[in-house]
Design a protein around this motif. Structure first.
Motif, short mmCIF file in Angstrom:
data_model
loop_
_atom_site.label_atom_id
_atom_site.label_comp_id
_atom_site.label_asym_id
_atom_site.label_seq_id
_atom_site.Cartn_x
_atom_site.Cartn_y
_atom_site.Cartn_z
N LEU A 75 0.39 3.99 5.01
CA LEU A 75 1.51 3.06 5.85
C LEU A 75 2.08 2.25 4.56
N SER A 76 0.70 1.44 3.41
CA SER A 76 2.02 1.17 2.77
C SER A 76 2.46 1.58 1.49
N GLY A 77 2.65 2.36 1.34
CA GLY A 77 3.44 3.41 0.72
C GLY A 77 2.66 3.40 -0.60
N VAL A 78 1.44 2.96 -1.28
CA VAL A 78 0.73 2.51 -1.96
C VAL A 78 -0.02 3.83 -2.50
N PRO A 79 0.43 4.89 -3.73
CA PRO A 79 -0.30 6.14 -3.60
C PRO A 79 -2.42 5.27 -3.88
N ARG A 80 -3.47 6.78 -3.69
CA ARG A 80 -4.67 6.30 -3.76
C ARG A 80 -5.03 6.24 -4.80
N ALA A 81 -4.62 6.92 -6.01
CA ALA A 81 -5.43 6.09 -7.02
C ALA A 81 -4.48 4.48 -7.53
N THR A 82 -3.92 4.23 -7.43
CA THR A 82 -3.50 3.45 -7.78
C THR A 82 -4.21 2.14 -6.40
N LEU A 83 -4.59 2.55 -5.18
CA LEU A 83 -5.18 1.17 -4.26
C LEU A 83 -6.73 1.69 -5.16
N TYR A 84 -7.38 2.45 -5.70
CA TYR A 84 -8.70 3.27 -6.26
C TYR A 84 -9.02 1.95 -7.07
N ARG A 85 -7.45 2.40 -8.68
CA ARG A 85 -8.10 1.52 -9.79
C ARG A 85 -7.93 0.28 -9.37
N SER A 86 -6.34 -0.39 -9.11
CA SER A 86 -5.42 -1.52 -8.92
C SER A 86 -6.75 -2.46 -7.93
N TYR A 87 -7.18 -2.31 -6.63
CA TYR A 87 -7.27 -3.14 -5.69
C TYR A 87 -8.81 -2.49 -5.27
N PRO A 88 -9.85 -1.84 -5.87
CA PRO A 88 -10.63 -1.46 -4.84
C PRO A 88 -11.64 -2.38 -4.55
N HIS A 89 -10.62 -3.73 -4.60
CA HIS A 89 -11.80 -4.71 -3.75
C HIS A 89 -11.06 -4.43 -1.80
N ILE A 90 -10.07 -4.13 -2.61
CA ILE A 90 -9.59 -4.54 -0.94
C ILE A 90 -9.62 -2.88 -0.32
N LYS A 91 -9.86 -2.03 -0.84
CA LYS A 91 -10.37 -0.94 -0.49
C LYS A 91 -11.95 -1.23 0.31
N ALA A 92 -12.78 -1.74 -0.12
CA ALA A 92 -14.09 -1.93 -0.17
C ALA A 92 -13.78 -2.80 0.93
N GLU A 93 -13.18 -3.79 1.00
CA GLU A 93 -12.79 -4.60 2.40
C GLU A 93 -12.37 -4.18 3.44
N PHE A 94 -11.24 -2.83 3.71
CA PHE A 94 -11.02 -2.35 4.39
C PHE A 94 -12.86 -1.49 5.33
N GLU A 95 -13.00 -0.65 4.34
CA GLU A 95 -14.54 0.34 4.44
C GLU A 95 -15.22 -0.53 5.45
N ARG A 96 -15.34 -2.27 4.70
CA ARG A 96 -16.19 -2.71 5.18
C ARG A 96 -16.16 -3.52 6.88
N GLU A 97 -14.84 -3.72 7.18
CA GLU A 97 -14.23 -4.78 8.22
C GLU A 97 -14.50 -3.61 9.29
N ARG A 98 -13.82 -1.91 8.93
CA ARG A 98 -13.83 -0.98 9.75
C ARG A 98 -14.95 0.03 10.34
N SER A 99 -15.45 -0.79 9.21
CA SER A 99 -17.64 -0.34 9.58
C SER A 99 -18.10 -0.91 10.59
N ASP A 100 -17.98 -1.90 10.44
CA ASP A 100 -18.08 -3.68 11.18
C ASP A 100 -18.06 -3.06 12.60
N ALA A 101 -16.59 -2.73 12.37
CA ALA A 101 -16.28 -3.28 13.64
C ALA A 101 -16.54 -1.54 14.70
N GLN A 102 -16.77 -0.86 13.63
CA GLN A 102 -17.23 0.01 15.24
C GLN A 102 -19.45 -0.11 15.65
N THR A 103 -19.64 -0.88 14.30
CA THR A 103 -21.47 -0.67 14.77
C THR A 103 -20.62 -1.81 15.70
#
Length: 146
Positions: A40-68
């Motif tokens: 959706l953002s047009g960013v390769p996964r490798a770039t997300l993992y390498r350059s924006y791990p804090h955003i990835k972690a934030e996304f997973e945390r917010e998604r997990s919190d919402a599910q909880t």
């Protein structure tokens, strides 16, 4: 365009995609997951993992919190959870039904055994009655006239 400016724009696209997915506005064919976030953002996964791990972690945390909290940004996830719970309930119910069925089969076997024993006993008694020679045993007849 400077590297810092490019980095900021890319982060903005990722955050916009994150808000869209977590808000439940999930385009056809995508899910509320990291792969869809990148698509959706047009960013390769490798770039997300390498350059924006804090955003990835934030996304997973917010998604997990919402599910909880019982909120599912992806309605399909909620449906999957509901169906999983339904399957668990059905398995429990099936276990109870199987136990009851086994109990009923045991009862049926015991009842048939008792009926068979009673039938055998009646057959023996009828034979004894039919072959009784002594005057001690008298057959039952319809009302005798005197």
């Amino acid at each position: 365009m400077a590297a810092e400016e490019r980095h900021t724009k890319t982060e903005g696209r990722i955050r916009a995609a994150m808000a869209q997915l977590l808000g439940g506005d999930i385009p056809e064919g995508l899910k509320c997951d990291v792969k869809s976030l990148c698509a959706l953002s047009g960013v390769p996964r490798a770039t997300l993992y390498r350059s924006y791990p804090h955003i990835k972690a934030e996304f997973e945390r917010e998604r997990s919190d919402a599910q909880t909290a019982g909120l599912h940004p992806d309605p399909r996830s909620a449906q999957i959870e509901r169906l999983k719970n339904e399957i668990i309930d059905l398995h429990k119910r099936m276990g109870r039904e199987n136990a009851e069925l086994a109990e009923l089969r045991t009862f049926r076997t015991a009842a048939l055994s008792r009926l068979s024993a009673q039938h055998d006993e009646l057959t023996i008694l009828r034979r004894e009655l039919a072959t009784a020679v002594t005057g001690n045993v008298r057959g039952l007849t319809s009302r005798q006239q005197h």
